[in-house]
Design a protein around this motif. Structure first.
Motif, PDB file in Angstrom:
ATOM      1  N   MET A   1     -12.641  -8.884 -32.435  1.00  0.00           N
ATOM      2  CA  MET A   1     -12.489  -7.966 -33.541  1.00  0.00           C
ATOM      3  C   MET A   1     -11.451  -8.503 -34.522  1.00  0.00           C
ATOM      4  O   MET A   1     -11.667  -8.454 -35.721  1.00  0.00           O
ATOM      5  CB  MET A   1     -12.087  -6.590 -32.991  1.00  0.00           C
ATOM      6  CG  MET A   1     -12.181  -5.449 -33.960  1.00  0.00           C
ATOM      7  SD  MET A   1     -10.905  -5.221 -35.208  1.00  0.00           S
ATOM      8  CE  MET A   1      -9.418  -5.234 -34.322  1.00  0.00           C
ATOM      9  N   LEU A   2     -10.343  -9.028 -34.032  1.00  0.00           N
ATOM     10  CA  LEU A   2      -9.311  -9.572 -34.919  1.00  0.00           C
ATOM     11  C   LEU A   2      -9.827 -10.788 -35.680  1.00  0.00           C
ATOM     12  O   LEU A   2      -9.467 -10.970 -36.840  1.00  0.00           O
ATOM     13  CB  LEU A   2      -8.060  -9.920 -34.121  1.00  0.00           C
ATOM     14  CG  LEU A   2      -7.300  -8.733 -33.535  1.00  0.00           C
ATOM     15  CD1 LEU A   2      -6.132  -9.218 -32.694  1.00  0.00           C
ATOM     16  CD2 LEU A   2      -6.810  -7.810 -34.639  1.00  0.00           C
ATOM     17  N   ALA A   3     -10.659 -11.576 -35.046  1.00  0.00           N
ATOM     18  CA  ALA A   3     -11.219 -12.749 -35.723  1.00  0.00           C
ATOM     19  C   ALA A   3     -12.103 -12.321 -36.888  1.00  0.00           C
ATOM     20  O   ALA A   3     -12.050 -12.918 -37.968  1.00  0.00           O
ATOM     21  CB  ALA A   3     -12.010 -13.598 -34.733  1.00  0.00           C
ATOM     22  N   GLU A   4     -12.913 -11.283 -36.677  1.00  0.00           N
ATOM     23  CA  GLU A   4     -13.777 -10.790 -37.755  1.00  0.00           C
ATOM     24  C   GLU A   4     -12.946 -10.251 -38.915  1.00  0.00           C
ATOM     25  O   GLU A   4     -13.257 -10.491 -40.079  1.00  0.00           O
ATOM     26  CB  GLU A   4     -14.722  -9.695 -37.252  1.00  0.00           C
ATOM     27  CG  GLU A   4     -15.822 -10.190 -36.360  1.00  0.00           C
ATOM     28  CD  GLU A   4     -15.451 -10.123 -34.891  1.00  0.00           C
ATOM     29  OE1 GLU A   4     -14.277  -9.847 -34.568  1.00  0.00           O
ATOM     30  OE2 GLU A   4     -16.343 -10.365 -34.053  1.00  0.00           O
ATOM     31  N   LEU A   5     -11.886  -9.517 -38.585  1.00  0.00           N
ATOM     32  CA  LEU A   5     -11.029  -8.962 -39.631  1.00  0.00           C
ATOM     33  C   LEU A   5     -10.337 -10.076 -40.407  1.00  0.00           C
ATOM     34  O   LEU A   5     -10.256 -10.025 -41.637  1.00  0.00           O
ATOM     35  CB  LEU A   5     -10.002  -8.002 -39.034  1.00  0.00           C
ATOM     36  CG  LEU A   5      -9.067  -7.324 -40.040  1.00  0.00           C
ATOM     37  CD1 LEU A   5      -9.865  -6.522 -41.068  1.00  0.00           C
ATOM     38  CD2 LEU A   5      -8.078  -6.426 -39.321  1.00  0.00           C
ATOM     39  N   ALA A   6      -9.846 -11.087 -39.710  1.00  0.00           N
ATOM     40  CA  ALA A   6      -9.190 -12.210 -40.381  1.00  0.00           C
ATOM     41  C   ALA A   6     -10.174 -12.934 -41.301  1.00  0.00           C
ATOM     42  O   ALA A   6      -9.833 -13.291 -42.440  1.00  0.00           O
ATOM     43  CB  ALA A   6      -8.613 -13.169 -39.352  1.00  0.00           C
ATOM     44  N   ALA A   7     -11.384 -13.141 -40.832  1.00  0.00           N
ATOM     45  CA  ALA A   7     -12.403 -13.808 -41.650  1.00  0.00           C
ATOM     46  C   ALA A   7     -12.763 -12.951 -42.857  1.00  0.00           C
ATOM     47  O   ALA A   7     -12.951 -13.464 -43.970  1.00  0.00           O
ATOM     48  CB  ALA A   7     -13.642 -14.103 -40.813  1.00  0.00           C
ATOM     49  N   ALA A   8     -12.883 -11.636 -42.662  1.00  0.00           N
ATOM     50  CA  ALA A   8     -13.191 -10.739 -43.778  1.00  0.00           C
ATOM     51  C   ALA A   8     -12.053 -10.747 -44.794  1.00  0.00           C
ATOM     52  O   ALA A   8     -12.295 -10.737 -46.003  1.00  0.00           O
ATOM     53  CB  ALA A   8     -13.440  -9.325 -43.272  1.00  0.00           C
ATOM     54  N   SER A  43     -18.665  -2.267 -38.851  1.00  0.00           N
ATOM     55  CA  SER A  43     -19.182  -0.907 -39.007  1.00  0.00           C
ATOM     56  C   SER A  43     -19.986  -0.488 -37.781  1.00  0.00           C
ATOM     57  O   SER A  43     -19.846   0.636 -37.291  1.00  0.00           O
ATOM     58  CB  SER A  43     -20.041  -0.832 -40.264  1.00  0.00           C
ATOM     59  OG  SER A  43     -20.556   0.457 -40.428  1.00  0.00           O
ATOM     60  N   LYS A  44     -20.825  -1.390 -37.274  1.00  0.00           N
ATOM     61  CA  LYS A  44     -21.609  -1.087 -36.072  1.00  0.00           C
ATOM     62  C   LYS A  44     -20.694  -0.830 -34.882  1.00  0.00           C
ATOM     63  O   LYS A  44     -20.899   0.105 -34.121  1.00  0.00           O
ATOM     64  CB  LYS A  44     -22.562  -2.238 -35.754  1.00  0.00           C
ATOM     65  CG  LYS A  44     -23.728  -2.346 -36.680  1.00  0.00           C
ATOM     66  CD  LYS A  44     -24.574  -3.553 -36.323  1.00  0.00           C
ATOM     67  CE  LYS A  44     -25.636  -3.799 -37.371  1.00  0.00           C
ATOM     68  NZ  LYS A  44     -26.377  -5.040 -37.118  1.00  0.00           N
ATOM     69  N   ARG A  45     -19.687  -1.684 -34.728  1.00  0.00           N
ATOM     70  CA  ARG A  45     -18.758  -1.520 -33.608  1.00  0.00           C
ATOM     71  C   ARG A  45     -17.951  -0.233 -33.732  1.00  0.00           C
ATOM     72  O   ARG A  45     -17.709   0.451 -32.741  1.00  0.00           O
ATOM     73  CB  ARG A  45     -17.813  -2.704 -33.523  1.00  0.00           C
ATOM     74  CG  ARG A  45     -18.471  -3.966 -33.050  1.00  0.00           C
ATOM     75  CD  ARG A  45     -17.456  -5.053 -32.897  1.00  0.00           C
ATOM     76  NE  ARG A  45     -18.073  -6.317 -32.591  1.00  0.00           N
ATOM     77  CZ  ARG A  45     -17.400  -7.445 -32.494  1.00  0.00           C
ATOM     78  NH1 ARG A  45     -16.097  -7.455 -32.671  1.00  0.00           N
ATOM     79  NH2 ARG A  45     -18.025  -8.566 -32.211  1.00  0.00           N
ATOM     80  N   ALA A  46     -17.523   0.083 -34.954  1.00  0.00           N
ATOM     81  CA  ALA A  46     -16.744   1.298 -35.168  1.00  0.00           C
ATOM     82  C   ALA A  46     -17.579   2.537 -34.872  1.00  0.00           C
ATOM     83  O   ALA A  46     -17.088   3.505 -34.298  1.00  0.00           O
ATOM     84  CB  ALA A  46     -16.200   1.344 -36.600  1.00  0.00           C
ATOM     85  N   GLU A  55     -11.689  -1.172 -34.358  1.00  0.00           N
ATOM     86  CA  GLU A  55     -12.756  -1.457 -35.311  1.00  0.00           C
ATOM     87  C   GLU A  55     -12.761  -0.448 -36.453  1.00  0.00           C
ATOM     88  O   GLU A  55     -12.988  -0.794 -37.600  1.00  0.00           O
ATOM     89  CB  GLU A  55     -14.118  -1.470 -34.608  1.00  0.00           C
ATOM     90  CG  GLU A  55     -14.354  -2.655 -33.720  1.00  0.00           C
ATOM     91  CD  GLU A  55     -13.706  -2.558 -32.349  1.00  0.00           C
ATOM     92  OE1 GLU A  55     -13.051  -1.527 -32.055  1.00  0.00           O
ATOM     93  OE2 GLU A  55     -13.833  -3.517 -31.575  1.00  0.00           O
ATOM     94  N   PHE A  56     -12.509   0.821 -36.107  1.00  0.00           N
ATOM     95  CA  PHE A  56     -12.464   1.864 -37.134  1.00  0.00           C
ATOM     96  C   PHE A  56     -11.375   1.554 -38.145  1.00  0.00           C
ATOM     97  O   PHE A  56     -11.587   1.642 -39.353  1.00  0.00           O
ATOM     98  CB  PHE A  56     -12.226   3.233 -36.488  1.00  0.00           C
ATOM     99  CG  PHE A  56     -11.996   4.328 -37.499  1.00  0.00           C
ATOM    100  CD1 PHE A  56     -13.058   4.930 -38.136  1.00  0.00           C
ATOM    101  CD2 PHE A  56     -10.700   4.726 -37.821  1.00  0.00           C
ATOM    102  CE1 PHE A  56     -12.845   5.917 -39.075  1.00  0.00           C
ATOM    103  CE2 PHE A  56     -10.487   5.711 -38.758  1.00  0.00           C
ATOM    104  CZ  PHE A  56     -11.553   6.314 -39.392  1.00  0.00           C
ATOM    105  N   TRP A  57     -10.194   1.184 -37.652  1.00  0.00           N
ATOM    106  CA  TRP A  57      -9.081   0.913 -38.561  1.00  0.00           C
ATOM    107  C   TRP A  57      -9.300  -0.373 -39.345  1.00  0.00           C
ATOM    108  O   TRP A  57      -8.898  -0.471 -40.510  1.00  0.00           O
ATOM    109  CB  TRP A  57      -7.758   0.891 -37.792  1.00  0.00           C
ATOM    110  CG  TRP A  57      -7.442   2.255 -37.267  1.00  0.00           C
ATOM    111  CD1 TRP A  57      -7.431   2.661 -35.978  1.00  0.00           C
ATOM    112  CD2 TRP A  57      -7.155   3.426 -38.059  1.00  0.00           C
ATOM    113  NE1 TRP A  57      -7.144   4.007 -35.900  1.00  0.00           N
ATOM    114  CE2 TRP A  57      -6.963   4.509 -37.169  1.00  0.00           C
ATOM    115  CE3 TRP A  57      -7.036   3.669 -39.421  1.00  0.00           C
ATOM    116  CZ2 TRP A  57      -6.673   5.790 -37.595  1.00  0.00           C
ATOM    117  CZ3 TRP A  57      -6.734   4.957 -39.847  1.00  0.00           C
ATOM    118  CH2 TRP A  57      -6.566   5.995 -38.944  1.00  0.00           C
TER     119      TRP A  57
END
Length: 144
Positions: A1-8, A43-46, A55-57
């Motif tokens: 999840m952190l990797a996706e946020l960093a990439a985003a 969004s799917k994970r949240a 994921e929500f945050w």
């Protein structure tokens, strides 16, 4: 999840820089697709984990970034840039949904083929077993 946020976040920075430098959102190109793919995944994970999850945050942070992008596009971008952005998002969403439908159809098709092969193998094994039993019975009856 952190990797996706960093990439985003990295993709967001490129998009923001692109708008600030000339207002052309399409200059960000691949980063736009990456941003939306990551946003969709989060969004799917949240949705699956509910409010209060990481994921929500993370998704909430992406929503705040989009509000900043909206302000940038309206006040610093070219005329109609925000509307183009919304249309691009809608087009990306439709493409992702179409790809997902196609993927599910392919999985279902593969499953049907595998089941048909398994049934064919089962029929062949049963048929060969019956032939073997009949041949053994014929051989046994000749010896008697």
């Amino acid at each position: 999840m952190l990797a996706e946020l960093a990439a985003a976040n990295a993709a967001y920075a490129v998009i923001k820089e692109s708008i600030s430098n000339g207002g052309d959102i399409l200059a960000a190109g691949a980063k736009l697709g990456e941003y939306f793919g990551l946003k969709s995944e989060l969004s799917k994970r949240a949705s699956a984990k509910g409010n209060g999850s990481e994921e929500f945050w993370a998704l909430e942070k992406l929503r705040q970034q989009e509000e900043e992008l909206k302000t940038l596009m309206i006040y610093q971008g070219r005329p109609g840039l925000w509307q183009d952005w919304l249309e691009f998002q809608a087009r990306q969403r439709r493409e992702r949904e179409a790809e997902e439908v196609q993927y599910r159809a392919n999985v279902a098709r593969r499953r049907e083929v595998i089941e048909a092969i398994m049934v064919g193998i089962l029929v062949a094994v049963i048929g060969l077993s019956l032939i073997g039993v009949v041949l053994m019975a014929m051989i046994a009856s000749r010896k008697m």
